[in-house]
Design a protein around this motif. Structure first.
Motif, PDB file in Angstrom:
ATOM      1  N   SER A  82       0.830  -1.209   0.000  1.00  0.00           N
ATOM      2  CA  SER A  82       0.000   0.000   0.000  1.00  0.00           C
ATOM      3  C   SER A  82       0.867   1.263   0.000  1.00  0.00           C
ATOM      4  CB  SER A  82      -0.920  -0.014   1.223  1.00  0.00           C
ATOM      5  OG  SER A  82      -1.679   1.164   1.298  1.00  0.00           O
ATOM      6  N   SER A  85       2.218   2.052  -3.378  1.00  0.00           N
ATOM      7  CA  SER A  85       1.155   2.617  -4.219  1.00  0.00           C
ATOM      8  C   SER A  85       0.989   4.105  -3.938  1.00  0.00           C
ATOM      9  CB  SER A  85      -0.154   1.877  -3.966  1.00  0.00           C
ATOM     10  OG  SER A  85      -1.207   2.448  -4.721  1.00  0.00           O
ATOM     11  N   HIS A  86       0.886   4.477  -2.667  1.00  0.00           N
ATOM     12  CA  HIS A  86       0.698   5.886  -2.323  1.00  0.00           C
ATOM     13  C   HIS A  86       1.922   6.727  -2.671  1.00  0.00           C
ATOM     14  CE1 HIS A  86      -2.725   4.732   0.540  1.00  0.00           C
ATOM     15  NE2 HIS A  86      -3.227   5.547  -0.363  1.00  0.00           N
ATOM     16  N   LYS A  89       2.050   7.447  -6.306  1.00  0.00           N
ATOM     17  CA  LYS A  89       1.051   8.451  -6.689  1.00  0.00           C
ATOM     18  C   LYS A  89       1.541   9.860  -6.397  1.00  0.00           C
ATOM     19  CE  LYS A  89      -3.323   5.890  -6.346  1.00  0.00           C
ATOM     20  NZ  LYS A  89      -4.679   5.877  -5.735  1.00  0.00           N
ATOM     21  N   PRO A 140      -3.028   3.170   5.001  1.00  0.00           N
ATOM     22  CA  PRO A 140      -3.966   3.675   3.993  1.00  0.00           C
ATOM     23  C   PRO A 140      -5.279   4.203   4.554  1.00  0.00           C
ATOM     24  CG  PRO A 140      -3.925   1.279   3.989  1.00  0.00           C
ATOM     25  CD  PRO A 140      -2.804   1.720   4.885  1.00  0.00           C
ATOM     26  N   GLN A 144      -6.298  10.085   1.855  1.00  0.00           N
ATOM     27  CA  GLN A 144      -7.441  10.296   0.967  1.00  0.00           C
ATOM     28  C   GLN A 144      -7.207   9.645  -0.392  1.00  0.00           C
ATOM     29  OE1 GLN A 144      -8.434  14.425   0.469  1.00  0.00           O
ATOM     30  NE2 GLN A 144      -9.724  14.060  -1.320  1.00  0.00           N
ATOM     31  N   GLN A 145      -8.233   8.986  -0.910  1.00  0.00           N
ATOM     32  CA  GLN A 145      -8.129   8.332  -2.211  1.00  0.00           C
ATOM     33  C   GLN A 145      -7.982   9.371  -3.318  1.00  0.00           C
ATOM     34  OE1 GLN A 145      -7.755   5.307  -3.159  1.00  0.00           O
ATOM     35  NE2 GLN A 145      -8.025   5.535  -5.340  1.00  0.00           N
ATOM     36  N   ARG A 146      -6.990   9.185  -4.178  1.00  0.00           N
ATOM     37  CA  ARG A 146      -6.765  10.086  -5.305  1.00  0.00           C
ATOM     38  C   ARG A 146      -6.538   9.279  -6.570  1.00  0.00           C
ATOM     39  NH1 ARG A 146      -4.680  12.681  -0.899  1.00  0.00           N
ATOM     40  NH2 ARG A 146      -4.852  14.962  -0.748  1.00  0.00           N
ATOM     41  N   ILE A 147      -7.148   9.722  -7.645  1.00  0.00           N
ATOM     42  CA  ILE A 147      -6.929   9.107  -8.949  1.00  0.00           C
ATOM     43  C   ILE A 147      -5.851   9.905  -9.671  1.00  0.00           C
ATOM     44  CG2 ILE A 147      -7.965   8.477 -11.152  1.00  0.00           C
ATOM     45  CD1 ILE A 147      -9.005   6.893  -8.749  1.00  0.00           C
TER      46      ILE A 147
END
Length: 305
Positions: A82, A85-86, A89, A140, A144-147
Motif C-alpha cells: 500500500s 502505491s501511495h 502516486k 492507507p 485520501q483516495q486520489r486518482i
C-alpha cells in the motif's frame, strides 16, 4: 479488464486464513516475475522460496532462511504494498511533465519539482498524509483516495513497478546469497549485515535491469535505481516521523540490520554498468535528484509533524 481481474482474484489460492486476495495477487505476480528472471539469468534458486503476505500495516519485506534446508520464506506486509502505491502516486503527481512531439518529457530537476509542490496546497497535503499516516501506523486508512490522471498515470505505474520489483528482488537476493543462514546459535547480531544489504541492493538493481532488457521503452526508474531511492528514502522518513511522534525528536536509533539509506544509495555508484559513461552519469544524476528532492520535502514536513 475489471471482470477479468475479479475472476483472477476469485481463483487465487490463499495460503492462510488471514491472507487477502488483492495483496496476495500483487506479491504472487512480483515473485513469479523475479523467479522467471532469475532462471533466465542463470541464477539458481536452490530449493526455492515460499512467499506470502503479512496482514499488517507495518512496512516490511523480510526473508527467513529455513534452517538445515536450501529453502527460504519471503514475507511482504500489506502495508508495504500500500505504501508503494501511495508513494508512487504522490511522486508522479509532483514531477513536472510536458507533452512534446507525441512523447512525454519528464523533468526531475529538484528545484522545479519542489517549486511545483510548494505552489499546490493539495499536493503538499498529500505528501503530509502519506508520510504521516504510515508513521502513525494507520497506513492507507488516513490517506485520501486520489486518482492519478493521464499522463501522470504512466509515470505512476513505472515508479510503482520499480519500487515493488526492487523490494522483492532484494529479498530474493538474500536467499540466493545465503545471507544470514546460520546453523548454530550465536551471541549478538550479524556482523556482516551492511555488506549483505549492499550486495542484495546491487543484485536487485541488476535483476531489474535484466527484466527491462527487451522492453521497447525500458523503465528508467527501475534500471537507474531511482525507484529504489524513492522507496528507501520514503521508508526512512516514515521512521523519522514516527520517532518525532513518539519522542518529539528526529533521531533515528542505529539499526542492527540495515545501513542508512544514504549510505546504501551512495554505494551503488561504483556498480553502475560500465558500458556507457553517458548512461552511468544519467543513472547517478536521477538518483541524486530523487534523493535531493525527498530530502527537501522532508525538511518542510518535519516542523509540521
Amino acid at each position: 479488464a475489471v471482470k477479468s481481474f475479479l475472476e483472477h482474484l476469485q481463483n487465487i489460492k490463499l495460503t492462510g486464513p488471514r491472507d487477502e486476495p488483492f495483496t496476495h495477487a500483487i506479491v504472487e505476480r512480483l515473485c513469479k516475475e523475479v523467479e522467471t528472471a532469475c532462471r533466465d539469468f542463470g541464477v539458481s534458486l536452490r530449493s526455492g522460496v515460499a512467499y506470502g503476505v503479512a496482514p499488517t500495516f507495518a512496512l516490511a519485506a523480510e526473508r527467513y532462511p529455513v534452517h538445515f534446508t536450501e529453502a527460504s520464506v519471503v514475507t511482504v506486509s500489506a502495508g508495504l504494498i500500500s505504501f508503494c502505491s501511495h508513494l508512487s502516486k504522490v511522486m508522479s503527481l509532483s514531477l513536472v511533465c510536458e507533452p512534446e512531439d507525441k512523447a512525454l518529457v519528464v523533468c526531475n530537476e529538484p528545484r522545479q519539482v519542489f517549486a511545483k509542490i510548494g505552489s499546490d496546497p493539495d499536493l503538499k497535503r498529500f505528501w503530509t498524509e502519506v508520510i504521516g499516516a504510515y508513521a502513525f501506523g494507520s497506513g492507507p486508512l488516513n490517506v485520501q483516495q486520489r486518482i492519478v490522471p493521464f499522463p501522470y498515470s504512466i509515470i505512476r505505474v513505472k515508479l510503482l513497478l520499480a519500487m515493488e520489483r526492487f523490494a522483492i528482488a532484494h529479498e530474493y537476493a538474500h536467499h540466493i546469497a545465503k545471507h544470514g543462514k546460520l546453523e548454530e546459535a550465536q551471541v549478538g547480531g550479524d556482523p556482516f549485515y551492511e555488506r549483505d544489504e549492499v550486495q542484495a541492493d546491487i543484485f536487485a538493481l541488476e535483476l531489474c535491469r535484466y527484466m527491462e532488457r527487451d522492453q521497447p521503452e525500458p523503465n528508467f526508474y527501475a534500471i537507474s535505481g531511482a525507484g529504489a531511492v524513492l522507496l528507501l528514502k520514503g521508508l526512512e522518513y516514515v521512521r523519522r516521523t514516527r520517532e518525532i511522534l513518539v519522542t518529539g525528536r528526529d533521531e533515528l536509533r542505529p539499526s542492527e540490520t540495515h545501513p542508512a539509506a544514504a549510505q546504501r544509495i551512495a554505494s551503488w555508484d561504483k556498480f553502475d554498468p560500465p558500458s556507457s559513461g553517458e548512461e552511468r552519469a544519467a543513472f547517478m544524476q536521477i538518483r541524486g535528484d530523487f534523493s535531493e528532492l525527498i530530502d527537501s520535502v522532508w525538511a518542510k514536513l518535519k516542523p509540521w509533524y
